[in-house]
Design a protein around this motif. Structure first.
Motif, PDB file in Angstrom:
ATOM      1  N   LEU A  93      -2.560   8.887   2.199  1.00 45.50           N
ATOM      2  CA  LEU A  93      -2.901  10.132   2.890  1.00 45.50           C
ATOM      3  C   LEU A  93      -4.403  10.238   3.133  1.00 45.50           C
ATOM      4  O   LEU A  93      -4.835  10.763   4.160  1.00 45.50           O
ATOM      5  CB  LEU A  93      -2.423  11.341   2.071  1.00 45.50           C
ATOM      6  N   THR A  94      -5.186   9.738   2.168  1.00 40.39           N
ATOM      7  CA  THR A  94      -6.632   9.840   2.327  1.00 40.39           C
ATOM      8  C   THR A  94      -7.212   8.598   3.003  1.00 40.39           C
ATOM      9  O   THR A  94      -8.418   8.509   3.205  1.00 40.39           O
ATOM     10  CB  THR A  94      -7.323  10.012   0.961  1.00 40.39           C
ATOM     11  N   GLY A  95      -6.330   7.653   3.343  1.00 43.20           N
ATOM     12  CA  GLY A  95      -6.796   6.447   4.017  1.00 43.20           C
ATOM     13  C   GLY A  95      -7.642   5.556   3.128  1.00 43.20           C
ATOM     14  O   GLY A  95      -8.457   4.776   3.610  1.00 43.20           O
ATOM     15  N   ASN A  96      -7.441   5.659   1.823  1.00 42.42           N
ATOM     16  CA  ASN A  96      -8.223   4.874   0.870  1.00 42.42           C
ATOM     17  C   ASN A  96      -7.510   3.541   0.602  1.00 42.42           C
ATOM     18  O   ASN A  96      -6.673   3.432  -0.278  1.00 42.42           O
ATOM     19  CB  ASN A  96      -8.356   5.706  -0.412  1.00 42.42           C
ATOM     20  N   TRP A  97      -7.827   2.527   1.403  1.00 39.84           N
ATOM     21  CA  TRP A  97      -7.054   1.284   1.351  1.00 39.84           C
ATOM     22  C   TRP A  97      -7.234   0.522   0.053  1.00 39.84           C
ATOM     23  O   TRP A  97      -6.295  -0.072  -0.459  1.00 39.84           O
ATOM     24  CB  TRP A  97      -7.407   0.390   2.550  1.00 39.84           C
ATOM     25  N   ALA A  98      -8.448   0.550  -0.471  1.00 41.60           N
ATOM     26  CA  ALA A  98      -8.699  -0.171  -1.722  1.00 41.60           C
ATOM     27  C   ALA A  98      -7.824   0.403  -2.833  1.00 41.60           C
ATOM     28  O   ALA A  98      -7.172  -0.344  -3.581  1.00 41.60           O
ATOM     29  CB  ALA A  98     -10.172  -0.054  -2.098  1.00 41.60           C
ATOM     30  N   ALA A  99      -7.777   1.738  -2.906  1.00 44.23           N
ATOM     31  CA  ALA A  99      -6.963   2.384  -3.938  1.00 44.23           C
ATOM     32  C   ALA A  99      -5.489   2.121  -3.697  1.00 44.23           C
ATOM     33  O   ALA A  99      -4.711   1.925  -4.631  1.00 44.23           O
ATOM     34  CB  ALA A  99      -7.239   3.884  -3.962  1.00 44.23           C
ATOM     35  N   PHE A 100      -5.080   2.097  -2.419  1.00 48.77           N
ATOM     36  CA  PHE A 100      -3.672   1.854  -2.107  1.00 48.77           C
ATOM     37  C   PHE A 100      -3.250   0.475  -2.579  1.00 48.77           C
ATOM     38  O   PHE A 100      -2.232   0.311  -3.265  1.00 48.77           O
ATOM     39  CB  PHE A 100      -3.446   1.989  -0.603  1.00 48.77           C
ATOM     40  N   LYS A 101      -4.064  -0.523  -2.254  1.00 41.72           N
ATOM     41  CA  LYS A 101      -3.744  -1.882  -2.648  1.00 41.72           C
ATOM     42  C   LYS A 101      -3.689  -1.984  -4.185  1.00 41.72           C
ATOM     43  O   LYS A 101      -2.761  -2.554  -4.754  1.00 41.72           O
ATOM     44  CB  LYS A 101      -4.793  -2.844  -2.095  1.00 41.72           C
ATOM     45  N   ASP A 102      -4.687  -1.391  -4.806  1.00 42.81           N
ATOM     46  CA  ASP A 102      -4.770  -1.462  -6.268  1.00 42.81           C
ATOM     47  C   ASP A 102      -3.569  -0.786  -6.930  1.00 42.81           C
ATOM     48  O   ASP A 102      -2.944  -1.356  -7.839  1.00 42.81           O
ATOM     49  CB  ASP A 102      -6.067  -0.788  -6.729  1.00 42.81           C
ATOM     50  N   SER A 103      -3.213   0.410  -6.449  1.00 44.45           N
ATOM     51  CA  SER A 103      -2.088   1.104  -7.094  1.00 44.45           C
ATOM     52  C   SER A 103      -0.767   0.416  -6.782  1.00 44.45           C
ATOM     53  O   SER A 103       0.146   0.387  -7.626  1.00 44.45           O
ATOM     54  CB  SER A 103      -2.057   2.577  -6.672  1.00 44.45           C
ATOM     55  N   MET A 104      -0.649  -0.185  -5.600  1.00 44.47           N
ATOM     56  CA  MET A 104       0.576  -0.928  -5.286  1.00 44.47           C
ATOM     57  C   MET A 104       0.729  -2.137  -6.204  1.00 44.47           C
ATOM     58  O   MET A 104       1.821  -2.455  -6.662  1.00 44.47           O
ATOM     59  CB  MET A 104       0.560  -1.397  -3.821  1.00 44.47           C
ATOM     60  N   MET A 105      -0.401  -2.829  -6.451  1.00 49.82           N
ATOM     61  CA  MET A 105      -0.356  -3.992  -7.342  1.00 49.82           C
ATOM     62  C   MET A 105       0.077  -3.572  -8.749  1.00 49.82           C
ATOM     63  O   MET A 105       0.819  -4.281  -9.414  1.00 49.82           O
ATOM     64  CB  MET A 105      -1.743  -4.660  -7.424  1.00 49.82           C
ATOM     65  N   HIS A 106      -0.402  -2.418  -9.179  1.00 57.79           N
ATOM     66  CA  HIS A 106      -0.024  -1.944 -10.509  1.00 57.79           C
ATOM     67  C   HIS A 106       1.427  -1.496 -10.551  1.00 57.79           C
ATOM     68  O   HIS A 106       2.090  -1.608 -11.567  1.00 57.79           O
ATOM     69  CB  HIS A 106      -0.941  -0.785 -10.935  1.00 57.79           C
ATOM     70  N   LEU A 107       1.887  -0.957  -9.425  1.00 57.60           N
ATOM     71  CA  LEU A 107       3.246  -0.418  -9.380  1.00 57.60           C
ATOM     72  C   LEU A 107       4.295  -1.525  -9.268  1.00 57.60           C
ATOM     73  O   LEU A 107       5.432  -1.356  -9.708  1.00 57.60           O
ATOM     74  CB  LEU A 107       3.360   0.541  -8.175  1.00 57.60           C
ATOM     75  N   ALA A 108       3.911  -2.672  -8.701  1.00 58.94           N
ATOM     76  CA  ALA A 108       4.888  -3.701  -8.341  1.00 58.94           C
ATOM     77  C   ALA A 108       5.785  -4.120  -9.505  1.00 58.94           C
ATOM     78  O   ALA A 108       7.021  -4.029  -9.413  1.00 58.94           O
ATOM     79  CB  ALA A 108       4.157  -4.904  -7.760  1.00 58.94           C
ATOM     80  N   LEU A 109       5.177  -4.573 -10.599  1.00 60.43           N
ATOM     81  CA  LEU A 109       5.997  -5.091 -11.705  1.00 60.43           C
ATOM     82  C   LEU A 109       6.844  -4.011 -12.371  1.00 60.43           C
ATOM     83  O   LEU A 109       8.048  -4.224 -12.584  1.00 60.43           O
ATOM     84  CB  LEU A 109       5.120  -5.798 -12.742  1.00 60.43           C
ATOM     85  N   PRO A 110       6.284  -2.833 -12.707  1.00 61.92           N
ATOM     86  CA  PRO A 110       7.139  -1.800 -13.307  1.00 61.92           C
ATOM     87  C   PRO A 110       8.299  -1.403 -12.392  1.00 61.92           C
ATOM     88  O   PRO A 110       9.433  -1.253 -12.863  1.00 61.92           O
ATOM     89  CB  PRO A 110       6.187  -0.615 -13.520  1.00 61.92           C
ATOM     90  N   ALA A 111       8.017  -1.264 -11.106  1.00 61.55           N
ATOM     91  CA  ALA A 111       9.069  -0.855 -10.173  1.00 61.55           C
ATOM     92  C   ALA A 111      10.148  -1.929 -10.080  1.00 61.55           C
ATOM     93  O   ALA A 111      11.348  -1.634 -10.056  1.00 61.55           O
ATOM     94  CB  ALA A 111       8.479  -0.577  -8.797  1.00 61.55           C
ATOM     95  N   LEU A 112       9.709  -3.190 -10.045  1.00 59.42           N
ATOM     96  CA  LEU A 112      10.668  -4.296  -9.981  1.00 59.42           C
ATOM     97  C   LEU A 112      11.535  -4.317 -11.241  1.00 59.42           C
ATOM     98  O   LEU A 112      12.757  -4.480 -11.179  1.00 59.42           O
ATOM     99  CB  LEU A 112       9.902  -5.613  -9.841  1.00 59.42           C
ATOM    100  N   THR A 113      10.899  -4.127 -12.395  1.00 57.29           N
ATOM    101  CA  THR A 113      11.624  -4.123 -13.660  1.00 57.29           C
ATOM    102  C   THR A 113      12.692  -3.038 -13.682  1.00 57.29           C
ATOM    103  O   THR A 113      13.868  -3.299 -13.935  1.00 57.29           O
ATOM    104  CB  THR A 113      10.637  -3.861 -14.827  1.00 57.29           C
ATOM    105  N   LEU A 114      12.259  -1.816 -13.380  1.00 58.01           N
ATOM    106  CA  LEU A 114      13.181  -0.684 -13.421  1.00 58.01           C
ATOM    107  C   LEU A 114      14.262  -0.836 -12.351  1.00 58.01           C
ATOM    108  O   LEU A 114      15.436  -0.574 -12.598  1.00 58.01           O
ATOM    109  CB  LEU A 114      12.384   0.609 -13.208  1.00 58.01           C
TER     110      LEU A 114
END
Lengths: 383, 339
Positions: free
Chosen positions: B193-214
């Protein structure tokens, strides 16, 4: 698209259907048998734990994080020193808190401990010790670096097939003894749930009315609640210990038995033979005990088997969160909890094997339950 | 009178007894059951006056029926009390509210993975019934359910985090400095929403494994559900009719049949929400994900009784509201569902 099958005579008993074999029942048959074999193995491990486990699971028997297959040590002595074996009074140099130092102490040798970054060979050359006692895995490389030393005798000492954990305990022994704790908790909790859920389900289904309605509402509410969170809450209040954990888990699965029994009773009580028994003057408890309950048992076996699988996973989850059995009781989930902290450093063996065991045991009960369920209800195999 | 409005009203009213029973259940477990929450919460050897004081502040010295009345009254006002430790006197409700977005983000992402993997594989298995793929997928459904979700997470951490070094193994974001402005509390959404691409990439990388696991953990149930629903739908007349009209088999299965098989699957998604939450608690602990589940577990180690009670009550409310939501959704999709 379904092919029409020739009508054949159905064996009526579960055993008969099981013996009919893979030809008739396909994949389900293999599942049941695989599950059964897994369970026989697990139960054998449980019973034979004192014979099978190489070491005491609660005692430090080696250095921390000894790799799978590691543990053995060798004696390296200077060339021409005349040392031919582990004679009495031999002064050996070892690294502090390794399998080598523990073995040397157990053999009552005179031991000089050094930090891991020190050069043991230099210490021997300086006369601080007579020989070096070092992990067999590192011996070849060390000899290459120090050609003035030779290996004396064969490698000796313990051998840790699956390695050791952070406290130098043998992982294989912990796995073997852990089966006892996990099975005890899981089976005990399943028995507790059945002991409460089945009678309540029988009464609720048989008598109906407001009693049935209230009980069903309560059971449905518990059923809708995330099981693990419920167990966490109960365990947090009751505290640890085999019976307490078993109770915490059993609360979660009471509704499973209740709902299954109740729905079975509702359909069975409309059967003709129940009507006939009633007409012949059978009392209520006789109808419930002699005509209805025996027909619930076969489904009960399936539910029980699946329930034990769930209970194992819940127990492991509780233990992983630190709410399991009290250490030093070996518990797979708790070992995973401890091993997690060392994962970033690349120690894969303390967390790989306990998880694998949980999976195998849960899988055994699941497969057996699923398979039996299909054999008991052949209509399902058509789906 | 079978109208949507009437259905919505009755269904909403029916949620009240369910919430009441759940909340009462929490009370019974934490206050009535043998075992003293305060005694187990205080280090052995604490002075008796201190224990009494805490019992008094929590209202545990009153008779049970008064406690129960107070408890319900406070809940009605959304008052979950204040914390005991590690810091005393903080609002439990506020802390839970701060931890909630993390759990929501993980749950939504996990659900997405489950929907894609579970429904996709289930439909494929039904399409190729009695093939090797079908049997393998049915076995997959059983095996994935038998794998402890936290161990699955640990294995992913080991392979993708420690060995391959692709994904981070803990947390939601590398540092709070990069965290996006707080709008919804979901880092991935906020950064978009804020167009913060660095944060988006970073949070997606953090989210990937937990989301995949669950997601994978839950996918087994959905493979089975989708498969059996699809098998039923594929037997229906409209499927035969579609085939007779010469529509390609692939279109018949994945467009016509799957669409109709999805309706009961949505209901099941609601029922599996409890499983999702339980899985989320374990996944959060595995990945140090700062959500509600980790909050609950952390407070248990601090023996912070009000927070434990508050978190469990919130989980109960979540389950009740999701089941209501799903039933409403179901009624909106299927006009036959009316009282």
């Amino acid at each position: 698209m379904s092919k029409t099958k020739k009508p054949r005579e159905e064996p009526t008993s579960v055993l008969g259907r099981l013996l009919r074999g893979a030809y008739w029942y396909g994949a389900e048959w293999y599942w049941t048998v695989t599950g059964g074999i897994l369970l026989v193995l697990i139960i054998a491990i449980t019973i034979l734990a004192p014979v099978l486990s190489p070491y005491d699971p609660t005692v430090t028997v080696g250095g921390p994080f000894e790799r799978p297959g590691g543990g053995q040590v060798v004696l390296l002595a200077p060339k021409g020193s005349g040392i031919t074996g582990l004679q009495k009074g031999l002064k050996v140099a070892t690294f502090y808190n390794t399998t080598a130092s523990i073995v040397a102490e157990k053999m009552h040798l005179t031991v000089r401990h050094y930090q891991v970054d020190k050069d043991l060979f230099a210490k021997v050359r300086a006369g601080e010790a007579d020989a070096v006692l070092i992990s067999a895995r590192k011996a070849a490389e060390a000899l290459k670096k120090n050609p003035d030393f030779v290996q004396v005798g064969k490698p000796f000492g313990p051998r840790f097939i699956l390695g050791t954990d952070n406290l130098g305990r043998d992982i294989l022994s912990r796995l073997i003894w852990g089966a006892r704790a996990v099975l005890a908790v899981a089976i005990l909790s399943a028995l507790f749930s059945a002991a409460v859920g089945v009678p309540l389900g029988l009464l609720s289904g048989f008598f109906g009315g407001w009693f049935d309605r209230v009980l069903s509402l309560i059971m449905d509410s518990i059923y809708s609640f995330p099981g693990l969170i419920l167990a966490i809450a109960v365990a947090a209040v009751l505290g640890t210990g085999v019976v307490n954990i078993a109770i915490a888990i059993s609360v979660v699965y009471i509704p499973t038995y209740f709902r299954m029994t109740r729905s079975q009773v509702l359909s069975i009580k409309e059967e003709l033979y129940v009507e006939a028994a009633r007409a012949l003057g059978a009392k209520r408890h006789e109808i419930l005990g002699m005509y209805i309950f025996p027909n619930v048992i076969s489904t009960l076996v399936v539910v029980f088997s699946l329930n034990v699988a769930d209970a194992i996973l819940t127990e492991a989850g509780l233990a992983f969160l630190g709410l399991g059995l009290q250490p030093p009781t070996p518990d797979w989930g708790f070992d995973l909890n401890k091993g997690k902290a060392y994962l970033p450093r690349g120690y894969w063996w303390p967390i790989t094997f306990p998880g694998l065991m949980i999976t195998l045991v849960a899988l055994g009960f699941s497969l057996l339950g699923e398979g039996l369920g299909e054999l008991l209800n052949p209509r399902l195999t058509e789906e | 009178m079978r109208s949507l409005g009437r259905y919505l009203l009755i269904r909403t009213l029916l949620t009240i007894p369910m919430i009441f029973v759940l909340v009462t259940l929490v009370f019974i477990i934490l206050r009535v059951m043998p075992g003293d929450p305060v005694k187990s919460s205080i280090r052995p050897g604490a002075p008796q006056e201190y224990i009494n004081e805490i019992r008094h502040t929590l209202g545990l010295d009153k008779p049970l029926y008064v406690q129960y009345g107070d408890y319900l009254w406070d809940l009605l006002h959304l008052d979950l009390g204040t914390t005991l430790s590690p810091v005393r006197g903080q609002s439990v409700a506020k802390q839970i509210w701060e931890h909630f977005p993390a759990t929501l983000e993980l749950a939504l992402a996990g659900m997405l993975v489950t929907a894609i993997v579970g429904v996709g594989l289930g439909a494929y298995a039904a399409h190729h019934r009695r093939s090797l793929a079908d049997y393998s997928l049915r076995l997959y459904a059983i095996v994935i359910y038998a794998i402890p979700v936290f161990w699955l997470g640990l294995m992913f951490q080991l392979v993708f985090g420690v060995w391959l070094k692709i994904f981070p193994v803990a947390g939601r974001i590398s540092s709070l400095a990069v965290a996006p402005k707080h709008i919804t509390g979901l880092y991935t959404v906020d950064s978009l929403l804020t167009g913060n691409w660095a944060a988006f990439k970073d949070s997606m990388m953090h989210l990937a494994l937990p989301a995949l696991t669950l997601g994978l953990y839950l996918s087994g149930v959905f493979v089975r559900l989708t498969r059996s629903n699809m098998l039923q739908v594929l037997k229906m007349d409209f499927v035969t009719a579609a085939r007779a009209r010469g529509i390609p088999e692939r279109t018949v299965v994945y467009r016509h049949a799957l669409k109709n098989a999805l309706i009961p699957i949505i209901t099941m998604m609601g029922l599996q929400f409890a499983l999702l939450l339980a899985g989320a608690v374990l996944t959060e602990s595995t990945f140090s994900w700062p959500g509600l589940g980790r909050f609950l577990v952390e407070r248990i180690t601090y023996r912070d009784f009000p927070s434990i009670q508050g978190a469990v009550v919130v989980f109960a409310l979540l389950v009740a509201s999701v089941s209501l939501l799903v039933d409403i959704l179901y009624a909106l999709i299927d006009p036959r569902i009316r009282y």
